[in-house]
Design a protein around this motif. Structure first.
Motif, PDB file in Angstrom:
ATOM      1  N   LEU A   1       0.830  -1.200   0.000  1.00  0.00           N
ATOM      2  CA  LEU A   1       0.000   0.000   0.000  1.00  0.00           C
ATOM      3  C   LEU A   1       0.867   1.254   0.000  1.00  0.00           C
ATOM      4  CD1 LEU A   1      -2.830   1.281   0.211  1.00  0.00           C
ATOM      5  CD2 LEU A   1      -2.625   1.102   2.701  1.00  0.00           C
ATOM      6  N   ALA A   2       1.924   1.257   0.807  1.00  0.00           N
ATOM      7  CA  ALA A   2       2.812   2.416   0.863  1.00  0.00           C
ATOM      8  C   ALA A   2       3.573   2.596  -0.442  1.00  0.00           C
ATOM      9  CB  ALA A   2       3.784   2.265   2.031  1.00  0.00           C
ATOM     10  N   ASN A   3       3.996   1.505  -1.067  1.00  0.00           N
ATOM     11  CA  ASN A   3       4.721   1.609  -2.341  1.00  0.00           C
ATOM     12  C   ASN A   3       3.845   2.187  -3.442  1.00  0.00           C
ATOM     13  OD1 ASN A   3       7.432   0.747  -1.969  1.00  0.00           O
ATOM     14  ND2 ASN A   3       6.737  -1.363  -1.726  1.00  0.00           N
ATOM     15  N   VAL A   4       2.599   1.750  -3.515  1.00  0.00           N
ATOM     16  CA  VAL A   4       1.677   2.299  -4.515  1.00  0.00           C
ATOM     17  C   VAL A   4       1.387   3.769  -4.216  1.00  0.00           C
ATOM     18  CG1 VAL A   4      -0.648   2.140  -5.476  1.00  0.00           C
ATOM     19  CG2 VAL A   4       0.658   0.060  -5.026  1.00  0.00           C
ATOM     20  N   GLY A   5       1.188   4.096  -2.950  1.00  0.00           N
ATOM     21  CA  GLY A   5       0.957   5.488  -2.580  1.00  0.00           C
ATOM     22  C   GLY A   5       2.141   6.381  -2.897  1.00  0.00           C
ATOM     23  N   PHE A   6       3.344   5.822  -2.820  1.00  0.00           N
ATOM     24  CA  PHE A   6       4.543   6.585  -3.151  1.00  0.00           C
ATOM     25  C   PHE A   6       4.541   7.012  -4.619  1.00  0.00           C
ATOM     26  CE2 PHE A   6       9.171   7.085  -3.822  1.00  0.00           C
ATOM     27  CZ  PHE A   6       9.454   7.950  -2.773  1.00  0.00           C
TER      28      PHE A   6
ATOM     29  N   VAL B   1       7.480   9.445 -14.606  1.00  0.00           N
ATOM     30  CA  VAL B   1       7.903   8.051 -14.765  1.00  0.00           C
ATOM     31  C   VAL B   1       7.670   7.271 -13.474  1.00  0.00           C
ATOM     32  CG1 VAL B   1       9.873   6.531 -15.211  1.00  0.00           C
ATOM     33  CG2 VAL B   1       9.609   8.652 -16.527  1.00  0.00           C
ATOM     34  N   GLY B   2       8.004   7.898 -12.337  1.00  0.00           N
ATOM     35  CA  GLY B   2       7.797   7.240 -11.057  1.00  0.00           C
ATOM     36  C   GLY B   2       6.344   6.975 -10.745  1.00  0.00           C
ATOM     37  N   SER B   3       5.461   7.837 -11.241  1.00  0.00           N
ATOM     38  CA  SER B   3       4.035   7.653 -10.957  1.00  0.00           C
ATOM     39  C   SER B   3       3.448   6.448 -11.672  1.00  0.00           C
ATOM     40  CB  SER B   3       3.257   8.908 -11.365  1.00  0.00           C
ATOM     41  OG  SER B   3       3.265   9.077 -12.778  1.00  0.00           O
ATOM     42  N   THR B   4       4.144   5.931 -12.686  1.00  0.00           N
ATOM     43  CA  THR B   4       3.627   4.756 -13.397  1.00  0.00           C
ATOM     44  C   THR B   4       3.604   3.515 -12.508  1.00  0.00           C
ATOM     45  OG1 THR B   4       5.841   4.239 -14.251  1.00  0.00           O
ATOM     46  CG2 THR B   4       4.428   5.637 -15.621  1.00  0.00           C
ATOM     47  N   GLY B   5       4.300   3.565 -11.379  1.00  0.00           N
ATOM     48  CA  GLY B   5       4.245   2.441 -10.452  1.00  0.00           C
ATOM     49  C   GLY B   5       2.857   2.194  -9.905  1.00  0.00           C
ATOM     50  N   ALA B   6       1.987   3.205  -9.982  1.00  0.00           N
ATOM     51  CA  ALA B   6       0.619   3.040  -9.492  1.00  0.00           C
ATOM     52  C   ALA B   6      -0.192   2.097 -10.374  1.00  0.00           C
ATOM     53  CB  ALA B   6      -0.071   4.398  -9.399  1.00  0.00           C
ATOM     54  N   ILE B   7       0.233   1.907 -11.620  1.00  0.00           N
ATOM     55  CA  ILE B   7      -0.495   1.030 -12.531  1.00  0.00           C
ATOM     56  C   ILE B   7       0.342  -0.182 -12.950  1.00  0.00           C
ATOM     57  CG2 ILE B   7      -1.983   2.859 -13.411  1.00  0.00           C
ATOM     58  CD1 ILE B   7      -0.140   3.141 -15.795  1.00  0.00           C
TER      59      ILE B   7
ATOM     60  N   ALA C   1       5.485  -0.694  -8.542  1.00  0.00           N
ATOM     61  CA  ALA C   1       5.775   0.312  -7.519  1.00  0.00           C
ATOM     62  C   ALA C   1       6.823  -0.213  -6.544  1.00  0.00           C
ATOM     63  CB  ALA C   1       4.498   0.680  -6.770  1.00  0.00           C
ATOM     64  N   GLY C   2       7.788   0.627  -6.254  1.00  0.00           N
ATOM     65  CA  GLY C   2       8.826   0.252  -5.306  1.00  0.00           C
ATOM     66  C   GLY C   2      10.124  -0.189  -5.944  1.00  0.00           C
ATOM     67  N   THR C   3      10.176  -0.289  -7.272  1.00  0.00           N
ATOM     68  CA  THR C   3      11.418  -0.639  -7.950  1.00  0.00           C
ATOM     69  C   THR C   3      12.283   0.610  -8.119  1.00  0.00           C
ATOM     70  OG1 THR C   3      10.418  -0.291 -10.124  1.00  0.00           O
ATOM     71  CG2 THR C   3      10.309  -2.512  -9.194  1.00  0.00           C
ATOM     72  N   VAL C   4      13.513   0.412  -8.584  1.00  0.00           N
ATOM     73  CA  VAL C   4      14.411   1.551  -8.798  1.00  0.00           C
ATOM     74  C   VAL C   4      13.822   2.524  -9.808  1.00  0.00           C
ATOM     75  CG1 VAL C   4      16.701   2.218  -9.604  1.00  0.00           C
ATOM     76  CG2 VAL C   4      16.425   0.168  -8.205  1.00  0.00           C
ATOM     77  N   THR C   5      13.148   1.996 -10.823  1.00  0.00           N
ATOM     78  CA  THR C   5      12.554   2.850 -11.854  1.00  0.00           C
ATOM     79  C   THR C   5      11.516   3.796 -11.269  1.00  0.00           C
ATOM     80  OG1 THR C   5      12.882   1.085 -13.467  1.00  0.00           O
ATOM     81  CG2 THR C   5      11.365   2.848 -14.079  1.00  0.00           C
ATOM     82  N   THR C   6      10.759   3.316 -10.317  1.00  0.00           N
ATOM     83  CA  THR C   6       9.658   4.116  -9.771  1.00  0.00           C
ATOM     84  C   THR C   6      10.029   4.850  -8.483  1.00  0.00           C
ATOM     85  OG1 THR C   6       8.823   2.139  -8.643  1.00  0.00           O
ATOM     86  CG2 THR C   6       7.917   2.642 -10.824  1.00  0.00           C
ATOM     87  N   THR C   7      11.267   4.741  -8.043  1.00  0.00           N
ATOM     88  CA  THR C   7      11.682   5.469  -6.838  1.00  0.00           C
ATOM     89  C   THR C   7      12.886   6.388  -7.070  1.00  0.00           C
ATOM     90  OG1 THR C   7      13.069   3.591  -6.168  1.00  0.00           O
ATOM     91  CG2 THR C   7      10.840   3.686  -5.266  1.00  0.00           C
ATOM     92  N   ALA C   8      13.547   6.262  -8.231  1.00  0.00           N
ATOM     93  CA  ALA C   8      14.723   7.102  -8.502  1.00  0.00           C
ATOM     94  C   ALA C   8      14.357   8.579  -8.546  1.00  0.00           C
ATOM     95  CB  ALA C   8      15.373   6.678  -9.815  1.00  0.00           C
ATOM     96  N   TRP C   9      13.098   8.865  -8.884  1.00  0.00           N
ATOM     97  CA  TRP C   9      12.676  10.263  -8.959  1.00  0.00           C
ATOM     98  C   TRP C   9      12.842  10.976  -7.619  1.00  0.00           C
ATOM     99  CZ3 TRP C   9       9.074  12.341  -5.730  1.00  0.00           C
ATOM    100  CH2 TRP C   9       8.252  11.462  -5.033  1.00  0.00           C
ATOM    101  N   TYR C  10      12.686  10.232  -6.516  1.00  0.00           N
ATOM    102  CA  TYR C  10      12.740  10.878  -5.202  1.00  0.00           C
ATOM    103  C   TYR C  10      14.154  11.354  -4.894  1.00  0.00           C
ATOM    104  CZ  TYR C  10      11.773  11.777  -0.292  1.00  0.00           C
ATOM    105  OH  TYR C  10      11.624  12.385   0.937  1.00  0.00           O
ATOM    106  N   LEU C  11      15.150  10.558  -5.245  1.00  0.00           N
ATOM    107  CA  LEU C  11      16.528  10.985  -5.061  1.00  0.00           C
ATOM    108  C   LEU C  11      16.833  12.195  -5.934  1.00  0.00           C
ATOM    109  CD1 LEU C  11      19.310  10.541  -3.818  1.00  0.00           C
ATOM    110  CD2 LEU C  11      19.798   8.908  -5.660  1.00  0.00           C
ATOM    111  N   ALA C  12      16.355  12.165  -7.186  1.00  0.00           N
ATOM    112  CA  ALA C  12      16.551  13.313  -8.078  1.00  0.00           C
ATOM    113  C   ALA C  12      15.862  14.562  -7.521  1.00  0.00           C
ATOM    114  CB  ALA C  12      16.018  12.990  -9.471  1.00  0.00           C
ATOM    115  N   PHE C  13      14.688  14.380  -6.936  1.00  0.00           N
ATOM    116  CA  PHE C  13      13.973  15.511  -6.349  1.00  0.00           C
ATOM    117  C   PHE C  13      14.739  16.110  -5.178  1.00  0.00           C
ATOM    118  CE2 PHE C  13      11.105  16.574  -2.759  1.00  0.00           C
ATOM    119  CZ  PHE C  13      10.692  17.821  -3.209  1.00  0.00           C
TER     120      PHE C  13
END
Length: 262
Positions: free
Chosen positions: A164-169, A210-216, A224-236
């Motif tokens: 749930l947290a990974n999808v919400g992320f 790109v990170g938001s695509t983890g929701a689908i 959701a929760g892979t490097v592809t969908t979480t790398a945006w946070y480090l960039a941010f």
């Protein structure tokens, strides 16, 4: 003598008009100063930098949580292994939220007073920033609950909370994307910081999409929760820190140049 004194006395209506005009002129001058780039920018930059200082080290040091679709045993073992370190990361990130809220509110007020920017831009920045920070608190609570339930050997609950947290992320990435889009317009439309920073914020906004695509996404790197969908946070975090650092540096340089001219 009386007539001469009356002639030399100032006109009372002129005195009253001058007194009324004086504060108005001072207020107009003050509003011009408030619209300038210096007011409140130090608070904006310091709060932003402190928030990154609290969040970035823990985010890099703590291994990434298992993605959606991982086995129950893997998710439970991850939270049990990380234990207190993971909970400490969540606590530090939560401590950064009040600093981010101050940054968002003060920056929105500054944007509201900029004549070069669209009048509604500050409202989008305020709404997207507050929504993002509210979502972050909710996600942190879910991740923390997943860690606590895993350490209590309730693997099923840890599995559900983690997914749930990974999808919400991934949804969280969309609110940050709106936030960064406003920042890009503000940087390009004002001289608050160097305009080349707008390139960094725009690229980071694309990474957020790109990170938001983890929701689908359901499997593979799209989950959701892979490097592809979480790398945006480090960039941010890196882009946010760079922007606030440049804001602080350019503000000090502006103060020095004003001191030299005076």
């Amino acid at each position: 003598m009386i007539r001469k004194a009356r002639a030399e006395a100032p006109d009372e209506s002129a005195v009253i008009a001058a007194r009324l005009a004086g504060p108005g002129q001072n207020m107009a001058a003050g509003s011009d100063r408030r619209a300038g780039p210096g007011r409140g920018t130090r608070l904006i930059a310091v709060c932003g930098l402190l928030a990154v200082v609290l969040t970035l080290p823990a985010f890099v040091a703590v291994p990434q949580a298992p993605a959606v679709g991982s086995a129950v045993s893997r998710i439970a073992s991850y939270y049990q292994l990380q234990g207190t370190r993971f909970l400490l990361y969540g606590w530090l990130t939560a401590a950064s939220v009040p600093l981010m809220v101050v940054h968002v509110v003060v920056a929105s007020d500054w944007l509201r007073r900029q004549p070069r920017l669209p009048s509604f831009l500050w409202l989008i920045y305020l709404a997207s920033g507050l929504i993002a920070e509210t979502m972050q608190l909710v996600l942190l609570a879910e991740f923390q609950a997943a860690g606590v339930t895993a350490m209590a050997h309730d693997s099923s609950a840890a599995f559900a909370l983690s997914d749930l947290a990974n999808v919400g992320f991934s949804f969280y990435a969309l609110s940050v994307c709106a936030w960064l889009c406003v920042a890009t317009v503000a940087i390009a439309g004002t001289r608050l910081v160097w305009r080349w920073l707008a390139g960094f914020t725009s690229v980071t906004a694309v990474l957020c999409i790109v990170g938001s695509t983890g929701a689908i996404g359901r499997s593979g790197q799209a989950a959701a929760g892979t490097v592809t969908t979480t790398a945006w946070y480090l960039a941010f975090l890196l882009t946010f820190a760079l922007t606030n650092l440049c804001l602080l540096v350019t503000r000090r340089g502006r103060e020095r140049s004003q001191g030299d001219t005076s």
